[in-house]
Design a protein around this motif. Structure first.
Motif, short mmCIF file in Angstrom:
data_model
loop_
_atom_site.label_atom_id
_atom_site.label_comp_id
_atom_site.label_asym_id
_atom_site.label_seq_id
_atom_site.Cartn_x
_atom_site.Cartn_y
_atom_site.Cartn_z
N LEU A 84 -5.78 1.68 12.85
CA LEU A 84 -4.67 2.75 13.16
C LEU A 84 -4.99 4.04 12.48
N PRO A 85 -4.68 5.15 12.87
CA PRO A 85 -4.57 6.27 12.15
C PRO A 85 -3.18 6.11 11.20
N LEU A 86 -3.20 5.50 10.16
CA LEU A 86 -1.94 4.94 9.48
C LEU A 86 -1.13 6.23 8.97
N GLU A 87 -1.83 7.50 8.61
CA GLU A 87 -0.91 8.56 8.35
C GLU A 87 0.10 9.20 9.31
N ALA A 88 -0.31 8.32 10.72
CA ALA A 88 0.42 8.89 11.84
C ALA A 88 1.72 8.06 12.08
N ILE A 89 1.93 7.29 11.05
CA ILE A 89 3.06 6.41 11.29
C ILE A 89 4.60 7.14 10.93
N ALA A 90 5.35 7.00 11.61
CA ALA A 90 6.73 7.47 11.61
C ALA A 90 7.75 6.68 10.81
N TYR A 91 7.65 5.39 11.53
CA TYR A 91 8.26 4.32 10.54
C TYR A 91 7.72 2.87 11.22
N VAL A 92 8.51 1.84 10.51
CA VAL A 92 7.93 0.52 11.00
C VAL A 92 9.19 -0.35 11.44
N GLU B 257 -11.26 9.62 6.22
CA GLU B 257 -10.38 10.90 7.26
C GLU B 257 -9.08 10.58 7.23
N SER B 258 -8.23 11.67 6.93
CA SER B 258 -6.77 11.41 7.14
C SER B 258 -6.40 12.14 8.50
N VAL B 259 -5.26 11.70 8.94
CA VAL B 259 -4.39 12.39 10.02
C VAL B 259 -3.32 12.72 9.70
N THR B 260 -2.96 14.03 9.61
CA THR B 260 -1.45 14.55 9.88
C THR B 260 -0.92 14.72 11.29
N VAL B 261 0.03 14.28 11.29
CA VAL B 261 0.51 14.68 13.01
C VAL B 261 1.67 15.33 12.84
N ALA B 262 1.81 16.25 13.62
CA ALA B 262 3.17 17.27 13.40
C ALA B 262 3.74 17.32 14.92
N PHE C 235 -6.64 1.68 21.08
CA PHE C 235 -6.06 2.38 22.00
C PHE C 235 -4.81 3.16 21.31
N LEU C 236 -4.30 2.69 20.06
CA LEU C 236 -3.05 3.65 19.58
C LEU C 236 -3.80 4.79 18.72
N TYR C 237 -5.04 4.74 18.46
CA TYR C 237 -5.56 6.07 17.56
C TYR C 237 -5.98 6.63 18.50
N GLU C 238 -6.48 6.52 19.68
CA GLU C 238 -7.08 7.44 20.89
C GLU C 238 -5.69 8.22 21.18
N LEU C 239 -4.59 7.55 21.34
CA LEU C 239 -3.38 8.15 21.91
C LEU C 239 -2.98 9.05 20.76
N ALA C 240 -2.87 8.76 19.40
CA ALA C 240 -2.27 9.79 18.45
C ALA C 240 -3.15 10.83 18.36
#
Length: 457
Positions: free
Chosen positions: A198-206, A288-293, A161-166
């Motif tokens: 999870l797309p871990l590279e999309a993590i802002a913080y924990v 695969e990596s995911v960079t979120v902006a 669910f979180l992966y698709e959202l990101a």
């Protein structure tokens, strides 16, 4: 995403201690508790020292069936601007239901409730996130929540669910490892599997926080020490990716500053242990990596695709049927939780009962904080009286209104029986129930002035 480092949740009760704590690189403040025009002096001093402040919203309800409220979005944007924040955060949750989509009264949960992991809910959430992204001056990150109950008929795991959202919105993720532990105990969900999806590279913080277990149910209290299982999940996360920031949350039952500093030390140790397990590397190898902006998601590595700009003006008709179905489902559940209506089919009735009692107890606690005169007037009978009121009177317009309605309900029922307490409650209610305080009205001022003169004789 810029590096935040190690931080702690800023709360007025521990503001002085936070300013003196060594190694605090950033803080997070509850957005609704901050007035942009009158920022707390403590936060201003932290900002002057170069400490980053992130506003953390709790009332937007991005997972609800309705589109985000424009006024709430404006307020969140104002706080981000006033604090010079690099991002703002909210929750993947619904906090209210009912209203025009269901032709029923609006109900407020006063709490973060879980969104069903279905395609309908995901479609609605994605559109709501896009609307919020378009209204905010900085990137948005959204947090996974803890839950006591599970929705029947879910179609996705939490990680999926979180992966698709990101992937669909480019939104960043605030991963609460304490909430992963809560869902492990309460819903049998494997934290490691969630992290793997999870797309871990999309993590802002924990987020890291404590809680307690009672009768096989884990309560995410934010009022207890961080347990070892939560630190172990943080270690697992750190072995997979180096999070830009990690923050300790504590909302009440505040210990001595030395104890909080000890918990921060344990958090740093869990992060270091994870890095050691990864062989000293802070990044995942391969794949695969995911960079979120802000507002877009870029993929690199195998199966590389072009940048995907987001359409923030999605057609209203596209999600209208999903919103209708989600609204009916969420209203039925919330009504069972706060109004005593039958539990919807497929839900665990025992767990719904546990959640309903927890919500009523939280209402009583928060009303006691926003209207501390009520426990003083009613004494030891306050809590029982409020829980009796809450059972048949769901909250519809926030805690301050709830406090007034509670007082009006008691007075209308001839309570409390003690005449002095009843007189005090009536005075309190009259002072706050009009368009302006009674103390500001000429007749009241004259009566009080006359009383003071007579008492001097």
């Amino acid at each position: 995403m810029e590096r935040l480092g190690t931080g702690i949740g800023w709360r007025p009760e521990i503001a002085d201690a936070v300013e003196r704590m060594p190694g605090i690189e950033w803080v997070e403040a509850v957005a609704e508790n901050i007035c942009p025009g009158h920022l707390p002096e403590s936060l201003l001093r932290l900002r002057e020292r170069g400490v980053t402040v992130v506003p953390h919203g709790v009332s937007l309800g991005l997972g609800g069936a309705d589109r985000p409220d424009e006024d709430r979005l404006t307020a969140l944007a104002e706080r981000a601007t006033a604090l010079g924040s690099p991002l703002v955060t909210e929750h993947i949750a619904f906090v209210r239901a009912g209203g025009p989509l269901t032709a029923s009264p609006r109900l407020e949960a006063g709490h973060l409730l879980p969104v069903p992991r279905t395609r309908d809910a995901l479609d609605v959430l994605c559109e709501n996130v896009r609307i919020a992204q378009a209204a905010l001056p900085v990137p948005l990150a959204v947090e996974n929540i803890a839950a006591l109950i599970s929705w029947p008929g879910e179609e996705l795991t939490e990680g999926q669910f979180l992966y698709e959202l990101a992937d669909r919105t480019g939104v960043r993720l605030l991963i609460d490892v304490a909430n992963l532990h809560t869902n492990h105990v309460n819903r049998g969900e494997d934290p490691a599997e969630a992290l793997a999806d999870l797309p871990l590279e999309a993590i802002a913080y924990v987020h890291v926080a404590g809680g307690f277990e009672r009768d096989g149910v884990w309560h995410d209290s934010h009022a207890h020490p961080v347990p070892r299982p939560v630190l172990d999940i943080l270690t697992d996360l750190s072995s997979r990716v180096s999070p830009p920031g990690v923050l300790l949350e504590r909302d009440e039952n505040f210990p001595e500053p030395s104890e909080l500093e000890g918990e921060l030390t344990a958090i740093r140790g869990a992060l270091e242990k994870g890095r050691e397990q990864a062989g000293g590397s802070s990044e995942e190898g391969g794949g695969e990596s995911v960079t979120v902006a802000a507002g877009r998601v870029t993929k690199t590595g195998p199966d590389t695709t072009a940048d995907a700009p987001l359409d923030t003006a999605a057609a209203v008709s596209a999600t209208a049927p999903a919103r209708q179905r989600l609204a009916l489902a969420q209203t039925a559940l919330l009504s069972a939780l706060v109004a005593g209506t039958p539990v919807p089919e497929g839900f665990d009735r025992v767990r719904v009962g546990v959640q309903a009692r927890a919500l009523a107890g939280k209402r009583a606690d928060v009303v006691a904080k926003v209207a501390p005169e009520l426990p003083e007037i009613l004494g030891a009978g306050y809590r029982a009286a409020f829980l009796g009121y809450a059972h048949g009177h769901p909250m519809g317009a926030g805690y301050r209104r709830d406090a007034l309605d509670f007082a009006g309900y008691l007075l209308g029922s001839g309570l409390p029986e003690d005449p002095h307490a009843r007189a005090g409650l009536r005075e309190w209610w009259l002072e706050r129930s009009g368009t302006r305080p009674r103390s500001h009205r000429p007749a009241v001022r004259l009566a009080r002035a006359t009383r003071r003169v007579l008492l001097r004789r």
